[in-house]
Design an enzyme around this catalytic site. Structure first.
Site, PDB file in Angstrom:
ATOM      1  N   ILE A 151       0.837  -1.208   0.000  1.00  0.00           N
ATOM      2  CA  ILE A 151       0.000   0.000   0.000  1.00  0.00           C
ATOM      3  C   ILE A 151       0.868   1.252   0.000  1.00  0.00           C
ATOM      4  CG2 ILE A 151      -1.712   1.312   1.316  1.00  0.00           C
ATOM      5  CD1 ILE A 151      -2.786  -1.415   2.313  1.00  0.00           C
ATOM      6  N   ASP A 170      11.364   1.929   6.001  1.00  0.00           N
ATOM      7  CA  ASP A 170      10.900   0.548   5.904  1.00  0.00           C
ATOM      8  C   ASP A 170      12.133  -0.338   5.941  1.00  0.00           C
ATOM      9  OD1 ASP A 170      10.038  -1.994   5.084  1.00  0.00           O
ATOM     10  OD2 ASP A 170       8.343  -1.142   3.990  1.00  0.00           O
ATOM     11  N   CYS A 229      -4.224   5.471   7.967  1.00  0.00           N
ATOM     12  CA  CYS A 229      -5.257   4.619   7.382  1.00  0.00           C
ATOM     13  C   CYS A 229      -4.825   3.160   7.441  1.00  0.00           C
ATOM     14  CB  CYS A 229      -5.519   5.021   5.928  1.00  0.00           C
ATOM     15  SG  CYS A 229      -6.224   6.665   5.726  1.00  0.00           S
ATOM     16  N   GLU A 260     -12.058  -0.094  18.241  1.00  0.00           N
ATOM     17  CA  GLU A 260     -13.088  -0.037  17.205  1.00  0.00           C
ATOM     18  C   GLU A 260     -14.169  -1.072  17.481  1.00  0.00           C
ATOM     19  OE1 GLU A 260     -11.424  -0.352  13.283  1.00  0.00           O
ATOM     20  OE2 GLU A 260     -10.143   1.401  13.525  1.00  0.00           O
ATOM     21  N   HIS A 278     -13.073   3.651   9.430  1.00  0.00           N
ATOM     22  CA  HIS A 278     -12.340   2.520   8.843  1.00  0.00           C
ATOM     23  C   HIS A 278     -12.841   2.225   7.418  1.00  0.00           C
ATOM     24  CE1 HIS A 278      -9.747  -1.093  10.215  1.00  0.00           C
ATOM     25  NE2 HIS A 278      -9.593  -0.892   8.928  1.00  0.00           N
ATOM     26  N   ALA A 281     -10.801   0.269   2.837  1.00  0.00           N
ATOM     27  CA  ALA A 281     -11.075  -0.716   1.792  1.00  0.00           C
ATOM     28  C   ALA A 281     -12.492  -0.604   1.243  1.00  0.00           C
ATOM     29  CB  ALA A 281     -10.851  -2.119   2.344  1.00  0.00           C
TER      30      ALA A 281
END
Length: 529
Positions: A151, A170, A229, A260, A278, A281
């Protein structure tokens, strides 16, 4: 005919795909816990999104269940270890919603830069507060990525199209891959210090939990903006609120939260915070993609035994399985051990098979080593996609077989070359076919891995073992096993200590502060294979 239950809302194409393949399917979204427990026993497969909670209780009530398919990436709602213990394969669809999630992050970033939700609410209220909503341009700004995988790399490409500068932290991003993407690879502290906007795209693990917290905010520019996100818990919400109130952070855009469903949160109502429930997606295209993929994968498994994107089952034929199973465990432990110690970008991996294991089909073993190596800092890695991920990130993987026997009749040696160092980890099978680590970084030792462990590199000095044992005892930490090794008397030594419970941060800090300690790491081994 196999029978599958779809227990969450999903595209109608999933149901059609099952039926076309010859699988009986029931579509019953919205079942409560008791209803699910009553009917799950008759099904061979369970297809879910994020609402259905697959607990040990559900698994115990499902004697016929063979596979669980998650239409999406995260499997937080599925007890994967319990499913493994029950012999149930867990699959996900790790690539179906990458673009959708990345686009949501870009949308949140743009909304944050121009205060679009706040301006929209004000205008709807009949106000005309043109001077109140002074935004900032994204062109020329520096976007800091925490995580540049599936992503994050899409976000980077979109941001570069907006003429932003992109820097990325990363540990598994190879320099060549970074160059191909057009991003600058950076250490985490550099991302904090240089970025105008920081966006997170990493899984939630022990290593990433609270990665953006009090200390991180101190290192950031004044007026920085935060976008998350990915997963709730990556950002310390209390620390974020304090940073917003002080003006250190100009604004935050959050799609995920520590708890959540987030029906209440201290950040709600803050004038400089944008929230969505959320939705990363939540596009028609993504939901169709993941629904089709999960149905195809589950049908293939139930009808032919083919395994795709399984999180807890290696892709091994029925003939090879009994021979490879103990080596699978060894390969997983060696990879997981090295992966938890790896802190810099991977460049090259060499996996050597010696003795009896070299005569077997080692391809699935290599995949399991890579899975263990990449899993600590990457989401949804399994033995099916681990080799692809390594290749996509420019990591060179070499497999070497030696028919000869070394110090042991059979063994696997992993050499991991990063941008800053090279480390080796070796293991073997003992007579009872149980795996043992027998060498770390050139230091010989003999250790059976346990769920909770402490890894210490220290100077070989008198009294150190006693000091370490006393410290752990003082903190109420019970030692199960204690393995030691050293290169040469008085030089580098390694200790692998199995303990009965996870080490708290404060205890780990105390160990690191002991005289002669060079490195102290908390390790965990959950035994997926």
């Amino acid at each position: 005919m196999p029978k599958v239950l779809i227990s969450d809302k999903m595209s109608p194409l999933a149901e059609k795909t099952f039926k076309d393949a010859g699988v009986e399917v029931d579509y019953k979204p919205g079942l409560d816990k008791d209803e699910l427990l009553k009917i799950i026993g008759i099904y061979d497969g369970l297809a879910v999104r994020s609402s259905t909670k697959v607990t040990p209780k559900v698994l115990a009530a499902a004697p016929n269940l063979k596979v669980i398919g998650r239409a999406g990436i995260g499997v937080d709602n599925i007890d994967v270890p319990a499913a493994t213990n029950s012999g149930v394969v867990v699959m996900n669809t790790p690539f179906g919603n990458s673009i959708t999630t990345a686009e949501h992050a870009i949308a949140m970033m743009m909304a944050l830069a121009r205060q679009i939700p706040q301006a929209n609410a004000s205008t709807h209220a009949g106000k005309w507060e043109k001077s109140k909503f002074m935004g900032v341009e994204l062109t020329g700004k520096t976007l800091g990525l925490i995580g540049c995988g599936n992503i994050g790399s899409v976000v980077a490409e979109r941001a570069l199209g907006l003429k932003m500068k992109v820097i990325a932290f990363d540990p598994f991003l190879a320099p060549e891959r970074a160059a191909d993407l057009g991003v600058t690879k950076a250490e985490l502290d550099d991302v904090f210090a240089k970025a105008d906007i920081i966006t997170l795209h990493t899984p939630l693990t022990d290593q990433t939990r609270g990665v953006v917290g009090v200390e991180a905010f101190k290192k950031m520019k004044d007026g920085v903006r935060i976008v998350n996100c990915a997963r709730g818990g990556l950002v310390d919400e209390a620390a974020l609120l304090e940073a917003l109130n002080s003006g250190k952070v100009a604004g935050a855009a959050l799609d995920v939260f520590e708890v959540e469903p987030a029906t209440e949160n201290p950040l709600f109502g803050h004038e400089n915070v944008i929230c969505t429930p959320h939705l990363g997606a939540s596009t028609t295209e993504a939901q169709v993609n993941v629904a089709l993929q999960v149905a195809e994968q589950m049908a293939d498994y139930l009808l032919t035994g083919a395994v795709t994107n399984a999180l807890n089952m290696p892709s091994v034929s029925a003939e090879d399985a009994p021979k490879l199973q103990p080596y699978m465990k060894l390969a997983e432990e060696i990879g997981g051990f090295a992966g938890q110690l790896t802190e810099h970008g991977l460049k090259r991996i060499v996996i050597e098979y010696e003795g009896h294991v070299a005569t077997l089909n080692t391809k699935p073993l290599t995949a399991v080593v890579l899975e263990g190596l990449l899993s600590p800092l990457m989401d949804s890695v399994n033995m099916v996609n681990a080799p692809v991920i390594a290749k996509d990130r420019g990591i060179q993987v070499t497999e070497v077989k030696h028919d000869r026997e070394g110090d042991y009749h059979t063994g696997i040696k992993l050499t991991v070359e990063t941008e800053k160092r090279t480390r080796t980890v070796s293991g073997t099978l003992f007579a009872d076919r149980s795996p043992r680590i027998v060498e770390v970084g050139g230091v010989r030792l003999e250790a059976e891995l346990a769920p909770n462990m402490l890894y210490v590199v220290n100077d070989d000095k008198p009294g150190f073992i006693g000091a370490l044992g006393s410290l752990l005892g003082y903190n109420g930490v019970n030692i199960a096993t204690f393995a030691l090794g050293r290169r040469i008397e008085g030089e580098e030594a390694v200790a692998l200590v199995a303990v009965d419970q996870p080490l708290k941060d404060i205890v780990l800090d105390q160990v690191a502060a002991l005289a002669h300690v060079r490195q102290a790491k908390r390790l965990s081994f959950n035994g997926r294979v």
